[in-house]
Design a protein around this motif. Structure first.
Motif, short mmCIF file in Angstrom:
data_model
loop_
_atom_site.label_atom_id
_atom_site.label_comp_id
_atom_site.label_asym_id
_atom_site.label_seq_id
_atom_site.Cartn_x
_atom_site.Cartn_y
_atom_site.Cartn_z
N LEU A 1 -1.33 -1.09 -4.47
CA LEU A 1 -2.35 -0.05 -4.56
C LEU A 1 -1.69 1.31 -4.44
O LEU A 1 -1.08 1.61 -3.40
N THR A 2 -1.81 2.12 -5.46
CA THR A 2 -1.26 3.48 -5.39
C THR A 2 -2.06 4.41 -6.31
O THR A 2 -2.77 3.95 -7.21
N ASP A 3 -1.89 5.72 -6.06
CA ASP A 3 -2.63 6.69 -6.88
C ASP A 3 -1.81 7.22 -8.06
O ASP A 3 -2.36 7.91 -8.90
N LEU A 4 -0.52 6.92 -8.12
CA LEU A 4 0.32 7.54 -9.15
C LEU A 4 0.63 6.61 -10.32
O LEU A 4 1.21 5.54 -10.13
N PRO A 5 0.26 7.01 -11.54
CA PRO A 5 0.51 6.18 -12.72
C PRO A 5 1.97 5.76 -12.88
O PRO A 5 2.25 4.62 -13.27
N LEU B 1 0.81 -1.22 0.00
CA LEU B 1 0.00 0.00 0.00
C LEU B 1 0.84 1.27 0.00
O LEU B 1 1.78 1.40 0.80
N ASP B 2 0.51 2.17 -0.89
CA ASP B 2 1.02 3.52 -0.85
C ASP B 2 0.24 4.27 0.25
O ASP B 2 -0.84 3.84 0.64
N ILE B 3 0.80 5.34 0.78
CA ILE B 3 0.09 6.10 1.82
C ILE B 3 -0.65 7.31 1.22
O ILE B 3 -1.88 7.35 1.19
N GLU B 4 0.14 8.29 0.73
CA GLU B 4 -0.42 9.56 0.28
C GLU B 4 -1.38 9.35 -0.89
O GLU B 4 -0.97 8.90 -1.96
N GLY B 5 -2.66 9.66 -0.71
CA GLY B 5 -3.64 9.52 -1.79
C GLY B 5 -4.23 8.12 -1.88
O GLY B 5 -5.15 7.89 -2.65
N THR B 6 -3.67 7.16 -1.10
CA THR B 6 -4.14 5.77 -1.17
C THR B 6 -4.77 5.34 0.16
O THR B 6 -5.96 5.02 0.21
N THR B 7 -3.98 5.33 1.25
CA THR B 7 -4.58 5.05 2.55
C THR B 7 -5.00 6.34 3.25
O THR B 7 -5.85 6.31 4.14
MG LIG Z 1 0.49 8.31 -3.37
#
Ligand SMILES: [Mg+2]
Length: 241
Positions: A182-186, A7-13
């Protein structure tokens, strides 16, 4: 198949704004006093790494503080900055001035996935110490018990580099195809995919990232469960599973 969820943190969790205002704001404010109180050799080496990183070998402490604050403003993923950030913030977490902030679907999902036998790892540019504190001092109750490990710039490397994902897979002893990231960055989705990981993009309401092809995107962790086994990347060289 047991999946290792990374898991990514910023934007994900967690909301990007909470990381930037809470953590970065705390460091910005407390860094000068913290440096004055912590003059160890290890801290000296971190400051030397900052001098190297900005090409200012003779920079004094005041100039370094200004440079580090600038890096926070620009969200620069500098390893010595992130280590310092973790050390400075540790005092804020311990004093109850800082808390990990999570989207409401995160804690229930982690407990659900843990019950199903999945493992959880965190991979963030924030230092391992900073990540651990974020989960331990979560505002609505500790989450560190449901995390199996943390990876940062020091232990894994840059999140846009495919070799970082190979390093993590080796360390946790999982086949790349059994890992779901899981992350928000392409750019991070691309790097993980290049190492054979399964990935899901996270595009949450209120966060800057919107879904872009070719990835599969979710709006929250509630949508992950039916996809745990479904997002399959074919294994290289050994045919379909
Ligand atoms: Mg992020």
């Amino acid at each position: 198949v047991t999946t290792a969820l990374v898991l990514d943190i910023e934007g994900t969790t967690s909301p990007t704004s909470t990381v930037h205002t809470a953590l970065f704001g705390y460091v910005r404010e407390h860094l000068p006093q913290w440096l004055a109180r912590n003059r160890s050799r290890a801290v000296g080496q971190l400051l030397d790494a900052v001098r190297d990183g900005c090409g200012r070998p003779d920079a004094g402490e005041g100039e370094l503080v200004a440079i580090l604050r600038g890096w926070l403003d620009e969200n620069v993923k500098s390893e010595p900055l992130k280590v310092l950030q973790g050390l400075v913030c540790a005092e804020g977490f311990a004093a109850g001035e800082l808390h990990g902030e999570f989207f409401p679907d995160v804690a229930p999902a982690l407990s659900r996935w843990r019950s199903a036998g999945h493992r959880h790892y965190v991979y963030s540019s924030g230092s391992e110490r900073n990540q651990r504190d974020w989960f331990t001092y979560a505002r609505d109750g500790r989450l560190d018990q449901v995390v199996d490990g943390y990876f940062d710039l020091t232990s894994a490397g840059n999140k846009r580099d495919p070799s970082s994902y190979r390093r993590i897979a080796e360390t946790i002893g999982a086949r790349p195809a059994d890992i779901l990231f899981l992350t928000d960055l392409p750019a991070e989705l691309e790097a993980a995919t290049a190492s054979g990981w399964r990935v899901l993009g996270v595009a949450r309401a209120g966060e800057p990232q919107r879904p872009v092809p070719p990835w599969t995107w979710i709006g929250g962790f509630d949508e992950v469960d039916p996809l745990l086994e479904a997002v399959v990347v074919p294994e290289r060289g050994s045919g379909a599973r």
